[in-house]
Design a protein around this motif. Structure first.
Motif, PDB file in Angstrom:
ATOM      1  N   VAL A  78       0.835  -1.210   0.000  1.00 17.08           N
ATOM      2  CA  VAL A  78       0.000   0.000   0.000  1.00 17.08           C
ATOM      3  C   VAL A  78       0.866   1.255   0.000  1.00 17.08           C
ATOM      4  CG1 VAL A  78      -1.655   1.340   1.352  1.00 17.08           C
ATOM      5  CG2 VAL A  78      -1.986  -1.120   1.071  1.00 17.08           C
ATOM      6  N   VAL A  79       1.934   1.247   0.809  1.00 19.31           N
ATOM      7  CA  VAL A  79       2.817   2.404   0.887  1.00 19.31           C
ATOM      8  C   VAL A  79       3.527   2.638  -0.446  1.00 19.31           C
ATOM      9  CG1 VAL A  79       4.908   3.307   1.966  1.00 19.31           C
ATOM     10  CG2 VAL A  79       3.137   2.257   3.380  1.00 19.31           C
ATOM     11  N   LEU A  80       4.021   1.569  -1.051  1.00 19.61           N
ATOM     12  CA  LEU A  80       4.739   1.700  -2.317  1.00 19.61           C
ATOM     13  C   LEU A  80       3.811   2.197  -3.439  1.00 19.61           C
ATOM     14  CD1 LEU A  80       7.020  -1.477  -2.292  1.00 19.61           C
ATOM     15  CD2 LEU A  80       7.698   0.906  -1.936  1.00 19.61           C
ATOM     16  N   VAL A  81       2.621   1.606  -3.508  1.00 21.80           N
ATOM     17  CA  VAL A  81       1.674   2.026  -4.541  1.00 21.80           C
ATOM     18  C   VAL A  81       1.242   3.474  -4.328  1.00 21.80           C
ATOM     19  CG1 VAL A  81      -0.649   1.664  -5.451  1.00 21.80           C
ATOM     20  CG2 VAL A  81       0.832  -0.292  -5.047  1.00 21.80           C
ATOM     21  N   GLY A  82       0.928   3.830  -3.078  1.00 22.87           N
ATOM     22  CA  GLY A  82       0.490   5.196  -2.792  1.00 22.87           C
ATOM     23  C   GLY A  82       1.560   6.222  -3.093  1.00 22.87           C
ATOM     24  N   CYS A  83       2.783   5.946  -2.654  1.00 26.34           N
ATOM     25  CA  CYS A  83       3.882   6.895  -2.902  1.00 26.34           C
ATOM     26  C   CYS A  83       4.220   6.973  -4.393  1.00 26.34           C
ATOM     27  CB  CYS A  83       5.114   6.488  -2.100  1.00 26.34           C
ATOM     28  SG  CYS A  83       4.936   6.710  -0.308  1.00 26.34           S
ATOM     29  N   GLY A  84       4.226   5.806  -5.052  1.00 25.17           N
ATOM     30  CA  GLY A  84       4.529   5.798  -6.487  1.00 25.17           C
ATOM     31  C   GLY A  84       3.500   6.583  -7.286  1.00 25.17           C
ATOM     32  N   ALA A  85       2.215   6.364  -6.989  1.00 20.12           N
ATOM     33  CA  ALA A  85       1.166   7.083  -7.710  1.00 20.12           C
ATOM     34  C   ALA A  85       1.206   8.574  -7.381  1.00 20.12           C
ATOM     35  CB  ALA A  85      -0.199   6.497  -7.364  1.00 20.12           C
ATOM     36  N   GLY A  86       1.509   8.908  -6.129  1.00 17.57           N
ATOM     37  CA  GLY A  86       1.599  10.317  -5.754  1.00 17.57           C
ATOM     38  C   GLY A  86       2.722  11.033  -6.481  1.00 17.57           C
ATOM     39  N   VAL A  87       3.894  10.384  -6.570  1.00 17.87           N
ATOM     40  CA  VAL A  87       5.023  10.971  -7.295  1.00 17.87           C
ATOM     41  C   VAL A  87       4.693  11.125  -8.778  1.00 17.87           C
ATOM     42  CG1 VAL A  87       7.398  10.542  -8.043  1.00 17.87           C
ATOM     43  CG2 VAL A  87       6.753  10.157  -5.659  1.00 17.87           C
ATOM     44  N   TRP A  88       3.989  10.125  -9.343  1.00 15.07           N
ATOM     45  CA  TRP A  88       3.604  10.207 -10.755  1.00 15.07           C
ATOM     46  C   TRP A  88       2.687  11.401 -11.007  1.00 15.07           C
ATOM     47  CZ3 TRP A  88      -1.014   9.855 -13.536  1.00 15.07           C
ATOM     48  CH2 TRP A  88      -0.874   9.712 -14.917  1.00 15.07           C
ATOM     49  N   GLN A  89       1.744  11.639 -10.093  1.00 14.83           N
ATOM     50  CA  GLN A  89       0.851  12.788 -10.246  1.00 14.83           C
ATOM     51  C   GLN A  89       1.624  14.104 -10.146  1.00 14.83           C
ATOM     52  OE1 GLN A  89      -2.236  12.955 -11.095  1.00 14.83           O
ATOM     53  NE2 GLN A  89      -2.957  10.844 -10.890  1.00 14.83           N
ATOM     54  N   LEU A  90       2.589  14.173  -9.264  1.00 15.47           N
ATOM     55  CA  LEU A  90       3.411  15.380  -9.159  1.00 15.47           C
ATOM     56  C   LEU A  90       4.229  15.597 -10.431  1.00 15.47           C
ATOM     57  CD1 LEU A  90       4.716  15.181  -5.470  1.00 15.47           C
ATOM     58  CD2 LEU A  90       2.871  16.614  -6.372  1.00 15.47           C
ATOM     59  N   ASN A  91       4.753  14.506 -10.999  1.00 15.47           N
ATOM     60  CA  ASN A  91       5.509  14.623 -12.251  1.00 15.47           C
ATOM     61  C   ASN A  91       4.621  15.102 -13.389  1.00 15.47           C
ATOM     62  OD1 ASN A  91       7.925  13.807 -11.098  1.00 15.47           O
ATOM     63  ND2 ASN A  91       7.621  11.649 -11.582  1.00 15.47           N
ATOM     64  N   ARG A  92       3.371  14.604 -13.434  1.00 18.48           N
ATOM     65  CA  ARG A  92       2.445  15.044 -14.472  1.00 18.48           C
ATOM     66  C   ARG A  92       2.161  16.540 -14.332  1.00 18.48           C
ATOM     67  NH1 ARG A  92       1.126  14.415 -18.625  1.00 18.48           N
ATOM     68  NH2 ARG A  92      -1.166  14.350 -18.573  1.00 18.48           N
ATOM     69  N   TYR A 104      -4.888  14.795  -6.470  1.00 22.25           N
ATOM     70  CA  TYR A 104      -4.738  13.339  -6.569  1.00 22.25           C
ATOM     71  C   TYR A 104      -3.477  12.876  -5.836  1.00 22.25           C
ATOM     72  CZ  TYR A 104      -8.400  13.194 -10.137  1.00 22.25           C
ATOM     73  OH  TYR A 104      -9.593  13.283 -10.812  1.00 22.25           O
ATOM     74  N   ALA A 105      -2.396  13.651  -5.978  1.00 22.51           N
ATOM     75  CA  ALA A 105      -1.150  13.297  -5.295  1.00 22.51           C
ATOM     76  C   ALA A 105      -1.352  13.278  -3.779  1.00 22.51           C
ATOM     77  CB  ALA A 105      -0.043  14.273  -5.675  1.00 22.51           C
ATOM     78  N   PHE A 106      -2.053  14.290  -3.270  1.00 23.87           N
ATOM     79  CA  PHE A 106      -2.333  14.323  -1.828  1.00 23.87           C
ATOM     80  C   PHE A 106      -3.122  13.093  -1.390  1.00 23.87           C
ATOM     81  CE2 PHE A 106      -5.324  15.368   1.582  1.00 23.87           C
ATOM     82  CZ  PHE A 106      -4.447  15.742   2.584  1.00 23.87           C
ATOM     83  N   GLN A 107      -4.114  12.688  -2.190  1.00 21.38           N
ATOM     84  CA  GLN A 107      -4.922  11.515  -1.845  1.00 21.38           C
ATOM     85  C   GLN A 107      -4.077  10.249  -1.817  1.00 21.38           C
ATOM     86  OE1 GLN A 107      -8.152  11.476  -4.639  1.00 21.38           O
ATOM     87  NE2 GLN A 107      -9.041  13.378  -3.875  1.00 21.38           N
ATOM     88  N   TRP A 108      -3.181  10.102  -2.798  1.00 23.26           N
ATOM     89  CA  TRP A 108      -2.338   8.904  -2.830  1.00 23.26           C
ATOM     90  C   TRP A 108      -1.355   8.879  -1.655  1.00 23.26           C
ATOM     91  CZ3 TRP A 108      -3.505   4.725  -5.209  1.00 23.26           C
ATOM     92  CH2 TRP A 108      -4.200   4.747  -6.421  1.00 23.26           C
ATOM     93  N   PHE A 109      -0.747  10.015  -1.350  1.00 26.37           N
ATOM     94  CA  PHE A 109       0.171  10.062  -0.201  1.00 26.37           C
ATOM     95  C   PHE A 109      -0.582   9.820   1.108  1.00 26.37           C
ATOM     96  CE2 PHE A 109       2.967  12.879  -2.967  1.00 26.37           C
ATOM     97  CZ  PHE A 109       3.889  11.862  -3.192  1.00 26.37           C
ATOM     98  N   ALA A 110      -1.811  10.334   1.195  1.00 21.32           N
ATOM     99  CA  ALA A 110      -2.633  10.103   2.382  1.00 21.32           C
ATOM    100  C   ALA A 110      -2.969   8.621   2.528  1.00 21.32           C
ATOM    101  CB  ALA A 110      -3.916  10.932   2.308  1.00 21.32           C
TER     102      ALA A 110
END
Length: 258
Positions: free
Chosen positions: A19-33, A224-230
């Motif tokens: 869960v942590v890896l997926v959330g952080c990975g998706a959050g970083v991807w949203q920030l990159n976008r 979206y990034a905030f939601q994934w990191f949360a």
């Protein structure tokens, strides 16, 4: 404590780690976008300040014309029009309207005046008939010579496409995506190596040209990034708190003071 938190909870630990890896990975991807959109917006804004290029007078490459303002004069080849399906209505930043409304981008070749070359123009957006996909929206096209202004891009944007490209001889041509090289090959004509997205919004031709800024949606990416990191933080805290509670119970059973 290590045994209570990890060794005796392998499945829970691995699940929390996932869960942590997926959330952080998706959050970083949203920030990159978001960063990509900001960079695109800055690049486009800078190039729009440069002098206007003339498609009739200049021999332009894609690198020279990309994201530059272009003016072109010629006649539209109406029978070769391509309707790009599943395109949302363009809504400018801060604008109001039905952003979720589906429709077409009208791609039409322009035979340049005084040249043998053709320039593909994204003339704008028009709504589709949801009950009859083949029924095209009414659009006015001048039979006379016209002058268009717009911005050059490598392509009009792509959507996900299943299967192979449709019949290039079909009338009307309704496609999911536009392939500039394929059009040159199938028609056997000379064409400029870019398309122009027309920017004249005051024409009464039935088309919408309220093109949004590339930075549209940046705030949504941050949200979206905030939601994934949360989600990642919640997964970690859930795992940690449950582990500590298990550790306290074990101490109580063993008679140790907590």
């Amino acid at each position: 404590m290590f045994s209570s938190l990890i060794t005796s909870r392998i499945v829970a630990t691995l699940s929390a780690l996932l869960v942590v890896l997926v959330g952080c990975g998706a959050g970083v991807w949203q920030l990159n976008r978001a960063d990509q959109k900001i960079s695109l917006g800055e690049s486009l804004a800078a190039k729009l300040q440069l002098p206007v290029l003339n498609a009739n007078a200049d021999s332009l490459t894609l690198e020279q014309a990309l994201e530059r303002r272009i003016v072109a004069r010629g006649r539209f080849i109406q029978q070769e029009a391509i309707w790009l399906d599943n395109r949302p209505r363009p809504i400018p930043e801060g604008g109001a309207g039905s952003a979720g409304q589906s429709g077409f981008y009208l791609m039409m070749p322009l035979k340049l005046d005084g040249q043998e070359s053709v320039l593909w123009v994204n003339r704008g957006w028009a709504p589709r008939n949801n009950e009859n996909r083949i029924e095209l929206p009414p659009v006015k096209t001048a039979d006379a010579e016209v002058t268009i202004e717009g911005v050059a891009f490598a392509h009009p944007g792509r959507v996900y496409e299943l299967g192979q490209k449709g019949d290039t001889k079909a009338i009307p041509r309704i496609e999911q995506n536009f392939d500039l090289a394929l059009e040159a090959q199938s028609h056997g004509w000379q064409q400029l190596p870019f398309i122009v997205r027309e920017s004249n919004s005051d024409k009464n031709d039935g088309l919408v040209r309220n093109w949004p800024s590339p930075t549209n949606g940046v705030d949504r990416h941050y949200a979206y990034a905030f939601q994934w990191f949360a989600l990642a933080l919640a997964g970690f805290l859930f795992w940690l708190i449950n582990g500590l509670m298990k550790y306290r119970r074990e101490l109580a059973v063993n008679g140790d003071r907590v």
